[in-house]
Design a protein around this motif. Structure first.
Motif, short mmCIF file in Angstrom:
data_model
loop_
_atom_site.label_atom_id
_atom_site.label_comp_id
_atom_site.label_asym_id
_atom_site.label_seq_id
_atom_site.Cartn_x
_atom_site.Cartn_y
_atom_site.Cartn_z
N ALA A 1 0.82 -1.21 0.00
CA ALA A 1 0.00 0.00 0.00
C ALA A 1 0.86 1.26 0.00
CB ALA A 1 -0.91 0.00 1.23
N GLN A 2 2.12 1.13 0.46
CA GLN A 2 2.96 2.32 0.68
C GLN A 2 2.23 3.30 1.59
OE1 GLN A 2 6.37 2.86 -0.83
NE2 GLN A 2 5.92 0.68 -0.56
N ASN A 3 1.55 2.70 2.58
CA ASN A 3 0.72 3.50 3.48
C ASN A 3 0.42 2.66 4.71
OD1 ASN A 3 -0.94 5.79 4.10
ND2 ASN A 3 -2.74 4.56 3.61
N TYR A 4 0.02 3.33 5.80
CA TYR A 4 -0.32 2.60 7.03
C TYR A 4 -1.53 1.69 6.78
CZ TYR A 4 -1.58 1.66 11.86
OH TYR A 4 -1.90 1.03 13.03
N CYS A 5 -1.47 0.49 7.36
CA CYS A 5 -2.56 -0.48 7.21
C CYS A 5 -2.95 -1.04 8.58
CB CYS A 5 -2.12 -1.66 6.34
SG CYS A 5 -1.79 -1.23 4.64
N VAL A 6 -4.21 -1.41 8.73
CA VAL A 6 -4.66 -2.09 9.95
C VAL A 6 -5.24 -3.45 9.58
CG1 VAL A 6 -5.12 0.00 11.28
CG2 VAL A 6 -6.95 -0.98 9.88
N THR A 7 -5.15 -4.37 10.52
CA THR A 7 -5.74 -5.70 10.32
C THR A 7 -7.25 -5.59 10.45
OG1 THR A 7 -3.85 -6.49 11.62
CG2 THR A 7 -5.53 -8.12 11.04
N VAL A 8 -7.98 -6.07 9.44
CA VAL A 8 -9.45 -6.08 9.56
C VAL A 8 -9.95 -7.50 9.79
CG1 VAL A 8 -9.96 -6.25 7.08
CG2 VAL A 8 -11.62 -5.21 8.59
N TYR A 9 -9.20 -8.50 9.35
CA TYR A 9 -9.68 -9.89 9.51
C TYR A 9 -8.51 -10.87 9.51
CZ TYR A 9 -12.72 -13.93 9.08
OH TYR A 9 -13.38 -15.09 9.32
N VAL A 10 -8.54 -11.78 10.45
CA VAL A 10 -7.61 -12.92 10.45
C VAL A 10 -8.47 -14.16 10.51
CG1 VAL A 10 -5.65 -14.06 11.57
CG2 VAL A 10 -5.97 -11.60 11.86
N GLY A 11 -8.32 -15.02 9.51
CA GLY A 11 -9.21 -16.17 9.49
C GLY A 11 -8.49 -17.48 9.36
N GLY A 12 -9.07 -18.49 9.96
CA GLY A 12 -8.65 -19.85 9.72
C GLY A 12 -7.18 -20.13 9.90
N ILE A 13 -6.63 -19.71 11.04
CA ILE A 13 -5.21 -20.04 11.27
C ILE A 13 -5.12 -21.53 11.55
CG2 ILE A 13 -3.19 -19.72 12.72
CD1 ILE A 13 -4.03 -16.98 13.34
N ARG A 14 -4.31 -22.23 10.77
CA ARG A 14 -4.16 -23.67 10.92
C ARG A 14 -2.74 -23.96 11.39
NH1 ARG A 14 -3.82 -28.63 11.87
NH2 ARG A 14 -4.61 -30.23 10.44
N PHE A 15 -2.64 -24.55 12.58
CA PHE A 15 -1.33 -24.95 13.11
C PHE A 15 -1.14 -26.43 12.75
CE2 PHE A 15 -2.77 -21.46 15.76
CZ PHE A 15 -1.65 -20.65 15.84
N TYR A 16 -0.31 -26.69 11.74
CA TYR A 16 -0.12 -28.08 11.28
C TYR A 16 0.87 -28.83 12.16
CZ TYR A 16 -2.08 -26.27 6.91
OH TYR A 16 -2.87 -25.68 5.97
N LYS A 17 1.96 -28.16 12.54
CA LYS A 17 3.04 -28.79 13.31
C LYS A 17 3.53 -27.83 14.38
CE LYS A 17 3.90 -32.20 10.21
NZ LYS A 17 3.62 -33.59 10.49
N PRO A 18 4.01 -28.37 15.51
CA PRO A 18 4.60 -27.48 16.51
C PRO A 18 5.97 -26.97 16.04
CG PRO A 18 4.82 -29.76 17.20
CD PRO A 18 4.04 -29.78 15.92
N ILE A 19 6.43 -25.87 16.64
CA ILE A 19 7.75 -25.33 16.36
C ILE A 19 8.61 -25.48 17.61
CG2 ILE A 19 9.08 -23.26 15.73
CD1 ILE A 19 6.59 -22.23 14.26
N SER A 20 9.79 -26.04 17.45
CA SER A 20 10.70 -26.23 18.59
C SER A 20 11.37 -24.91 18.95
CB SER A 20 11.80 -27.24 18.25
OG SER A 20 11.22 -28.47 17.88
N ILE A 21 11.80 -24.82 20.20
CA ILE A 21 12.62 -23.68 20.63
C ILE A 21 14.03 -23.88 20.05
CG2 ILE A 21 13.61 -22.48 22.63
CD1 ILE A 21 10.53 -22.20 22.34
N GLY A 22 14.65 -22.82 19.59
CA GLY A 22 15.99 -22.91 19.02
C GLY A 22 15.99 -23.39 17.57
N ALA A 23 14.83 -23.32 16.91
CA ALA A 23 14.74 -23.70 15.50
C ALA A 23 14.78 -22.43 14.64
CB ALA A 23 13.44 -24.45 15.24
N ILE A 24 15.13 -22.61 13.37
CA ILE A 24 15.02 -21.48 12.44
C ILE A 24 13.56 -21.39 11.99
CG2 ILE A 24 15.71 -20.52 10.21
CD1 ILE A 24 18.42 -21.73 10.59
N VAL A 25 13.01 -20.20 12.10
CA VAL A 25 11.62 -19.96 11.70
C VAL A 25 11.64 -19.06 10.47
CG1 VAL A 25 9.40 -19.01 12.40
CG2 VAL A 25 10.86 -20.13 14.10
N LYS A 26 10.83 -19.42 9.49
CA LYS A 26 10.71 -18.60 8.26
C LYS A 26 9.24 -18.24 8.11
CE LYS A 26 11.51 -20.58 4.16
NZ LYS A 26 10.86 -20.50 2.84
N VAL A 27 8.96 -16.97 7.96
CA VAL A 27 7.57 -16.53 7.78
C VAL A 27 7.48 -15.83 6.42
CG1 VAL A 27 5.62 -15.31 8.81
CG2 VAL A 27 7.48 -16.11 10.29
#
Ligand SMILES: CC(C)(COP(=O)(O)OP(=O)(O)OC[C@H]1O[C@@H](n2cnc3c(N)ncnc32)[C@H](O)[C@@H]1OP(=O)(O)O)[C@@H](O)C(=O)NCCC(=O)NCCS
Length: 157
Positions: free
Chosen positions: A44-70
């Motif tokens: 947007a090259q502009n400030y944005c706000v979250t209007v909706y977050v839907g259907g978060i699916r956690f498939y697998k747990p994440i270990s501590i000390g792991a590399i996380v990529k988002v």
């Protein structure tokens, strides 16, 4: 730089832990929101706000000390809204392959200083994958209408 996507990588820390010894779900949601916010604002090259977050699916747990990529990717834009697909992956430091742990789609709205929605640049999908993802976003918009109808019974202002 292609402003329709962004990727963060970091190591999950001991302070991210839940009661079961893995990364806390709320922490994963914060990473998702931050990465998607950076992606939406970049588009947007502009400030944005979250209007909706839907259907978060956690498939697998994440270990501590792991590399996380988002990974966050614009998949659709309306008049003022930007729809971002977010995938979270992790791998142990000595592993080569990332495993997908979480997925969701977040919708942001570009706003002015008073918080009113303002128009955004249209996202035009180019690749076959992007066209497929835009169809996915449009299907979610349709599904969300019935979810909103159902939820509206429980919204008290
Ligand atoms: C986001 C906000 C400005 C939208 O205001 P609004 O008066 O509802 O705006 P509109 O009805 O004109 O909708 C604006 C856009 O949001 C979209 N939208 C509204 N409700 C939505 C929903 N439940 N799911 C997905 N998108 C939605 C609309 O489709 C529209 O997109 P479009 O212009 O691309 O068609 C307002 O709801 C708000 O301030 N919400 C709080 C935001 C917030 O605090 N977020 C958390 C911290 S960042």
């Amino acid at each position: 730089m292609n402003k329709d996507h962004i990727s963060f990588q970091f190591i999950s820390e001991p302070t991210d832990v839940n009661f079961g010894g893995k990364v806390h779900g709320g922490q994963v949601m914060k990473w998702i929101d931050q990465t998607a916010y950076a992606c939406a604002t970049g588009w947007a090259q502009n400030y944005c706000v979250t209007v909706y977050v839907g259907g978060i699916r956690f498939y697998k747990p994440i270990s501590i000390g792991a590399i996380v990529k988002v990974d966050a990717q614009v998949i659709y834009s309306g008049t003022t809204s930007i729809h971002i697909s977010v995938d979270v992956f992790s791998r142990k430091l000595r592993d080569e392959e990332f495993i997908k742990t979480t997925h969701c789609v977040i919708v942001f709205v570009s706003t002015d200083k008073e918080g009113n929605p303002v128009p955004v640049e249209k996202f035009i999908p180019q690749s076959a994958h992007q066209i497929d993802m835009e169809k996915y976003a449009l299907r979610l918009i349709e599904l969300r209408k019935s979810i909103e109808d159902e939820m509206s019974r429980f919204v008290h202002s």
